[in-house]
Design an enzyme around this catalytic site. Structure first.
Site, mmCIF file in Angstrom:
data_model
loop_
_atom_site.group_PDB
_atom_site.id
_atom_site.type_symbol
_atom_site.label_atom_id
_atom_site.label_comp_id
_atom_site.label_asym_id
_atom_site.label_seq_id
_atom_site.Cartn_x
_atom_site.Cartn_y
_atom_site.Cartn_z
ATOM 1 N N ILE A 30 -4.059 4.296 0.731
ATOM 2 C CA ILE A 30 -4.372 4.715 2.352
ATOM 3 C C ILE A 30 -5.675 5.810 2.167
ATOM 4 C CG2 ILE A 30 -3.774 5.747 4.253
ATOM 5 C CD1 ILE A 30 -0.983 4.878 3.570
ATOM 6 N N PHE B 208 0.815 -1.172 -0.023
ATOM 7 C CA PHE B 208 0.147 -0.032 0.087
ATOM 8 C C PHE B 208 0.959 1.143 0.131
ATOM 9 C CE2 PHE B 208 0.988 -1.182 4.347
ATOM 10 C CZ PHE B 208 1.029 0.196 4.896
ATOM 11 N N CYS B 209 0.280 2.395 -0.395
ATOM 12 C CA CYS B 209 0.905 3.810 -0.460
ATOM 13 C C CYS B 209 -0.137 4.736 -0.246
ATOM 14 C CB CYS B 209 1.959 4.057 -1.779
ATOM 15 S SG CYS B 209 0.835 3.708 -3.345
ATOM 16 N N THR B 210 0.328 6.179 -0.296
ATOM 17 C CA THR B 210 -0.755 7.198 -0.014
ATOM 18 C C THR B 210 -2.091 6.980 -0.652
ATOM 19 O OG1 THR B 210 1.242 8.511 0.573
ATOM 20 C CG2 THR B 210 -0.985 9.397 0.362
#
Length: 238
Positions: free
Chosen positions: A202, A173-175
């Site tokens: 996220i 996952f990332c922003t």
């Protein structure tokens, strides 16, 4: 109240400069603020403005690059989260130096409301692909946080610390999801059998998953004047 829209779309753009000029002509002088990157591989931006201006921007991007509203991450801000308006031409919309990656062949998307089930699976290695200063502010409980100074360090981490034979199911996952497009594609190219990534990142998780069901711990670092956001910055996440 400002509406904030974060988005990206990978697609071949034959005339990035022409798209930039069209965007500038449509929005210079308006209340739109923020930065959109435009490159031969697609677009990537976070923009803020009135609800009407953001709607007009997304309509134009929908017509020109096929951006779908359901892919956009929405939040709000009481004060201007950006100081100016920029439409910038770049070689890439997300840089992954040291490795050739085809972002058109990423890992399997996992919807925000299905992410918790993946987090609970003991057979899945969950990776935070963001930089260290971001992951220290907040992350998903149990996620591995590689010591990344820049996103490009991720390729080195994978080569030195992970093994396709041992780590057969990986989720990341990332922003906002864009870094995982390239990171997951890279891992598949390196022979990892199953690679998943959080669709919309996220930001989409905070937007769609109620706080009482959330597995997110802390704040999410973002690259604007707000510095970070949490569930309370999203209408559906309160």
């Amino acid at each position: 109240m400002y509406t904030v829209a974060a988005y990206y779309r990978f697609l071949p753009l034959a005339d990035p400069a022409g798209l930039r000029e069209d965007l500038r002509a449509a929005f210079v002088g308006s209340d739109l603020l923020g930065t959109t990157l435009i490159a031969p591989e697609g677009v990537n931006g976070t923009m803020a403005g009135s609800a009407e201006t953001i709607d007009r921007l997304l309509s134009l991007l929908g017509e020109r690059v096929g951006l779908e509203r359901g892919e956009v991450k929405f939040s709000t801000a009481e004060t201007p989260p950006f100081r100016r308006l920029k439409f910038k031409l770049k070689r890439e919309i997300i840089t992954f130096r040291g490795a050739e990656v085809d972002p058109a062949r990423p890992g399997k998307y996992v919807e925000a409301k299905e992410w918790n089930a993946l987090l609970a699976d003991p057979e899945v290695l969950v990776l935070d692909t963001r930089n260290t200063y971001e992951s220290e502010m907040g992350s998903f409980a149990g996620a591995v946080k590689p010591p990344l100074e820049t996103f490009s360090d991720f390729a080195t981490y994978v080569k030195e610390q992970l093994d396709p034979e041992r780590h057969r199911r990986v989720a990341m996952f990332c922003t906002g999801g864009i870094r995982c497009e390239k990171a997951s594609a890279y891992m598949l190219q390196q022979g990892f059998p199953e690679v998943f990534h959080l669709k919309g990142g996220i930001l989409k998780y905070l937007e769609e998953v109620p706080v009482e069901a959330s597995k997110w711990d802390g704040e999410c670092y973002i690259f604007d004047e707000r510095v970070s956001v949490g569930h309370g910055d999203f209408a559906d996440g309160e």
